[in-house]
Design a protein around this motif. Structure first.
Motif, PDB file in Angstrom:
ATOM      1  N   ASP A 163      15.279  -1.580  76.341  1.00 26.06           N
ATOM      2  CA  ASP A 163      16.307  -0.669  75.815  1.00 26.06           C
ATOM      3  C   ASP A 163      15.846   0.013  74.531  1.00 26.06           C
ATOM      4  O   ASP A 163      15.917  -0.565  73.447  1.00 26.06           O
ATOM      5  CB  ASP A 163      17.611  -1.436  75.553  1.00 26.06           C
ATOM      6  CG  ASP A 163      18.727  -0.509  75.100  1.00 26.06           C
ATOM      7  OD1 ASP A 163      18.563   0.724  75.229  1.00 26.06           O
ATOM      8  OD2 ASP A 163      19.757  -1.007  74.610  1.00 26.06           O
ATOM      9  N   CYS A 213      20.896   1.886  78.825  1.00 23.72           N
ATOM     10  CA  CYS A 213      22.043   1.440  79.622  1.00 23.72           C
ATOM     11  C   CYS A 213      22.839   2.666  80.040  1.00 23.72           C
ATOM     12  O   CYS A 213      23.284   3.446  79.187  1.00 23.72           O
ATOM     13  CB  CYS A 213      22.928   0.505  78.796  1.00 23.72           C
ATOM     14  SG  CYS A 213      24.555   0.278  79.539  1.00 23.72           S
ATOM     15  N   GLU A 271      23.629  -0.647  72.219  1.00 24.66           N
ATOM     16  CA  GLU A 271      22.995   0.021  73.362  1.00 24.66           C
ATOM     17  C   GLU A 271      23.362   1.504  73.378  1.00 24.66           C
ATOM     18  O   GLU A 271      22.823   2.270  74.185  1.00 24.66           O
ATOM     19  CB  GLU A 271      23.444  -0.619  74.682  1.00 24.66           C
ATOM     20  CG  GLU A 271      22.836  -1.982  74.936  1.00 24.66           C
ATOM     21  CD  GLU A 271      23.395  -2.652  76.179  1.00 24.66           C
ATOM     22  OE1 GLU A 271      23.976  -1.960  77.044  1.00 24.66           O
ATOM     23  OE2 GLU A 271      23.274  -3.882  76.293  1.00 24.66           O
TER      24      GLU A 271
END
Ligand code: 13P
Ligand code: SF4
Length: 401
Positions: A190, A237, A265
């Motif tokens: 991420d 995400c 995120e």
């Protein structure tokens, strides 16, 4: 991860009403008693949370899984990478079950082992005089976790990312690392959690490069790769990517007293504009501790936000944007699937077991145990409010997805 598919469950379970399912699930739970533990992530639908023995964020549920001694079955209300981690952290005798094997994670699927080995070799060629410490977010396959464990790195969650990065920047557990040698962190998968956390630790954006696994040197030139302190894997995400900086502006325009709290995120521009950011557990704690009348706009998965609104009618709670910020894979875990797996267990049949092979398990355990030994406070800013910057500054930074 080997791709697994969920075969349709017997039609009978689809035809039961919600009250019927609840009665049968409770009966199966009672029959299994202390042989069973059900874990539920904060993003699960309420009906699943109602049957969970433990709820929490990824860090808390890993800790709970590791504590399960003497149970025979852990049923995981979450997604595949969480069930894999639970299998790794529990004794060999504990069988971990994911009620719907189709509950994967698009972010975890953005990094695979072949791409990782390729990136690792390219980084070794470009930076032979540096120590590269691999760190992976919990939201990754067991194979990536094992790679990281085998190469002196650790897993992190959004709860302890900052503490794990501090540990990594000191050389992690890379064999042969010597003080004084430049350290670089390779962060999977991420980019947003990596960037938001590193930025809050004081690293400007020009100390980070994004690594696109589909391009040579990740799409960078060699001096940029050598210079960087953080190499951020190009993953994200798809749920949190829906939140945009203008949603923060709109929330503030609608209510000047609103507190904007988002998950790390989310994109950097969103986190910079928010009042604070942190893991799901951090968000829950902030809301629980707030005085009555507090107004919140929360940038995370909609089930958690709706649950907080129900639990705190004394506060004004809304989701940061009206976008469909629902994790569709988490949502696959529903009452019919839960009922099906539990009734099979009562009959002595284990369906939908998630099992990690021995080699992967060995090294992923190392990486996960390093994670469990490094605690954080749930916020990339270490609990401090994140400074708010203008949209122009965000634009100048040229942050990409
Ligand atoms: P945390 O549970 O670490 O807050 O992560 C949120 C998430 O996206 C889980 O998939
Ligand atoms: Fe994956 Fe995002 Fe869903 Fe979490 S919320 S499981 S990171 S897709």
């Amino acid at each position: 991860m080997t791709k697994v598919w969920q075969l349709p469950i017997p039609r009978e379970y689809r035809q039961l009403s919600e009250p019927e399912l609840r009665v049968r699930i409770q009966a199966a739970k009672d029959a299994l008693g202390s042989r069973l533990a059900i874990l539920g992530h904060h993003y699960q639908q309420d009906a699943i949370i109602d049957f969970a023995d433990f709820t929490g964020d990824s860090f808390e549920l890993s800790r709970r899984a590791a504590e399960q001694r003497g149970v025979e079955y852990v049923v995981f209300g979450g997604v595949h990478f969480m069930a894999e981690s639970a299998d790794i952290l529990t004794d060999e005798s504990v069988r971990v079950i994911l009620p719907d094997l189709g509950a994967g994670c698009s972010m975890a699927d953005m990094a695979n082992l072949d791409q990782t080995l390729d990136a690792w070799a390219q980084l070794a060629d470009a930076c032979p005089d540096q120590t590269v410490v691999p760190v992976t977010y919990m939201n990754s396959s067991a194979a990536i976790k094992a790679f990281v464990g085998e190469h002196g790195g650790a897993v992190c969650t959004s709860s302890n990312c900052r503490s794990v990065l501090e540990w990594a920047l000191a050389g992690g557990a890379v064999p042969g690392h010597e003080p004084g040698r430049k350290v670089k962190v390779l962060f999977f998968p991420d980019q947003h959690l990596g960037r938001n956390t590193a930025y809050d630790m004081g690293f400007p954006l020009d100390r980070m490069v994004v690594w696109d696994p589909k391009r040579d040197l990740g799409g960078n030139d060699e001096p940029a790769v050598r210079d960087a302190d953080f190499v951020l894997w190009k993953g994200h995400c798809s749920v949190h990517a829906l939140f945009r900086p203008e949603h923060v502006d709109e929330a503030r325009a609608a209510d000047p007293d609103v507190k904007v709290i988002v998950h790390p995120e989310c994109r950097w521009e969103v986190v910079r504009k928010a009042d604070t950011a942190g893991s799901t557990a951090y968000i829950v704690k902030q809301v629980e501790a707030a005085p009555p009348g507090t107004s919140w706009a929360i940038g995370t998965e909609v089930h958690l936000v709706n649950r907080l609104r129900q639990q705190h009618p004394e506060q004004k709670i809304r989701v940061l944007s009206e976008c469909q910020c629902l994790c569709t894979t988490m949502f696959r875990i529903d009452l019919p699937h839960l009922c099906w797996v539990l009734e099979n267990l009562v009959d002595g049949t284990v369906v939908n077991e998630v099992k990690v092979d021995a080699h992967t398990r060995r090294w992923a355990t190392v990486a996960l145990e390093r994670m469990l030994s490094i605690k954080g406070d749930g916020s990339p800013a270490g609990g401090r409010p994140t400074p708010i910057v203008s949209q122009a500054e965000a634009a100048r930074a040229g942050v990409v997805d």
